[in-house]
Design an enzyme around this catalytic site. Structure first.
Site, PDB file in Angstrom:
ATOM      1  NE  ARG A 180      39.563  33.354  52.062  1.00  0.00           N
ATOM      2  CZ  ARG A 180      39.628  34.384  52.886  1.00  0.00           C
ATOM      3  NH1 ARG A 180      38.775  35.394  52.741  1.00  0.00           N
ATOM      4  NH2 ARG A 180      40.533  34.426  53.853  1.00  0.00           N
TER       5      ARG A 180
ATOM      6  CG  HIS B 219      39.175  40.922  48.357  1.00  0.00           C
ATOM      7  ND1 HIS B 219      39.736  39.709  48.120  1.00  0.00           N
ATOM      8  CD2 HIS B 219      38.922  40.942  49.701  1.00  0.00           C
ATOM      9  CE1 HIS B 219      39.811  39.008  49.242  1.00  0.00           C
ATOM     10  NE2 HIS B 219      39.319  39.746  50.217  1.00  0.00           N
TER      11      HIS B 219
ATOM     12  CD  GLU C 248      36.290  29.028  42.029  1.00  0.00           C
ATOM     13  OE1 GLU C 248      37.053  28.260  42.625  1.00  0.00           O
ATOM     14  OE2 GLU C 248      35.114  28.726  41.706  1.00  0.00           O
TER      15      GLU C 248
END
Length: 343
Positions: free
Chosen positions: A254, A301, A280
């Protein structure tokens, strides 16, 4: 005298099932052969794909939901429309986006294909580790620039995969699969996970350490921890500074685990390398230096299941549907307690 033949008892009714996911995901995950296998066991309209639980035709009889990416939240209002619902088979990884507290209060059985989805993520990670130590990206960049053979050992002294130290942060499904894939190589492997004890770590082929110690000792660090409040910016500026000069950070977990600004500063200085499949924010701003730095591999991703890898998830979900219809326990159940500390 004719002996009467006992009548064959009628087959029990098949449970009514429903696809709840984005239409494009249904099309990718359930090709005709998969639909044919599915409809042997459940009563399902293959063309009906629900993306909004307020618009379900005949919701009262739905017993089994087959979900994936794009499934709307299964909140109390949605469950009230499906009083017969007993189970959710998720044809993807995390169920956090749609399985709510109301599901546990109802007592729903939940299954996930997270173990199937972990396979390509771990494979991507292994490739990243091997390429990082071999300095493949930098050598390819130099080769493209100079278009001649150079003394690569002089340019990258000590590069290679022999006796490198690899750190795995998080003994999740993916983390455990990565540890398994690392076993055949001549690596020293460390693992950091607050829910792991030394004996369990040893059984996984690694030595358990604290996170700071792991960061300071490893040539490559790979993140496999869940996104939780306590893991937000787990690798902040202080912890990134603990990494050895020339170390590589791999993140397929993540984006929120890493302080992007702090990592950008380290990468721009050339001190650290990075392989980032998640960031992020996701997607990074167009002017982010991480796109262009030669010591950073940035991918959108893609480590998880894509293309033909989706069929592994399909097979896992179909196996779980068959178990449910046979009255057996799920092979990959999700519990309320486990979900609280997982991705």
């Amino acid at each position: 005298m004719r002996i009467p033949v006992p009548a064959t008892p009628p087959a029990p009714p098949r449970p009514r099932a429903l696809f709840a996911m984005g239409r494009r995901h249904r099309d990718a995950l359930f090709p005709p052969a998969a639909v044919e296998r599915l409809t042997r066991h459940v009563d399902l309209d293959p063309q009906l794909v629900v993306e909004d639980f307020d618009r379900i035709p005949g919701p009262a009889s739905v017993e089994l939901l087959i979900t994936s990416w794009g499934c709307p939240p299964l909140d109390a209002a949605a469950l009230a429309r499906m009083p017969a619902l007993k189970a959710v088979v998720h044809a993807a990884g995390s169920v956090k986006h749609h399985v709510t507290e109301a599901c546990w209060e109802r007592g729903l059985r939940v299954s996930t294909a997270a173990a199937a989805n972990a396979v390509p993520v771990a494979e991507y990670t292994l490739a990243a580790v091997l390429f990082a130590n071999k300095r493949v990206l930098e050598i390819a960049d130099r080769y493209r620039e100079h278009r001649t053979a150079l003394d690569w050992s002089a340019h990258f002294p000590g590069f290679g995969n022999h006796r490198r130290t690899i750190g795995v942060v998080g003994a999740s499904l993916v983390g455990r699969r990565v540890l398994e894939l690392l076993r055949p190589f001549d690596f020293d492997v460390l693992v950091s996970d607050p829910h792991l004890d030394p004996a369990d770590a040893l059984a996984l082929g690694a030595r358990l350490t604290g996170l700071d110690e792991l960061l300071a000792q490893c040539d490559v660090v790979s993140l496999h921890a869940p996104a939780l409040p306590e893991t937000h910016h787990l690798l902040d500026a202080r912890r990134l500074a603990l990494l050895r000069d020339g170390a590589t950070l791999v993140n397929t977990a993540r984006g929120s685990l890493v302080d992007t600004a702090a990592l950008t500063a380290e990468a721009r200085s050339g001190r650290l390398h990075a392989v980032l499949d998640v960031t992020e924010p996701e997607v990074l701003p167009a002017d982010s230096p991480l796109y262009a730095l030669p010591n950073v591999l940035l991918t959108p991703h893609i480590a998880g299941s894509l293309g033909n890898e989706l069929l592994r998830i399909t097979d896992s979900a179909l196996d779980e549907v068959e178990r449910y219809c046979a009255g057996r326990e799920f092979a990959h159940p999700v519990s309320r307690a486990a979900l609280a500390v997982s991705a």
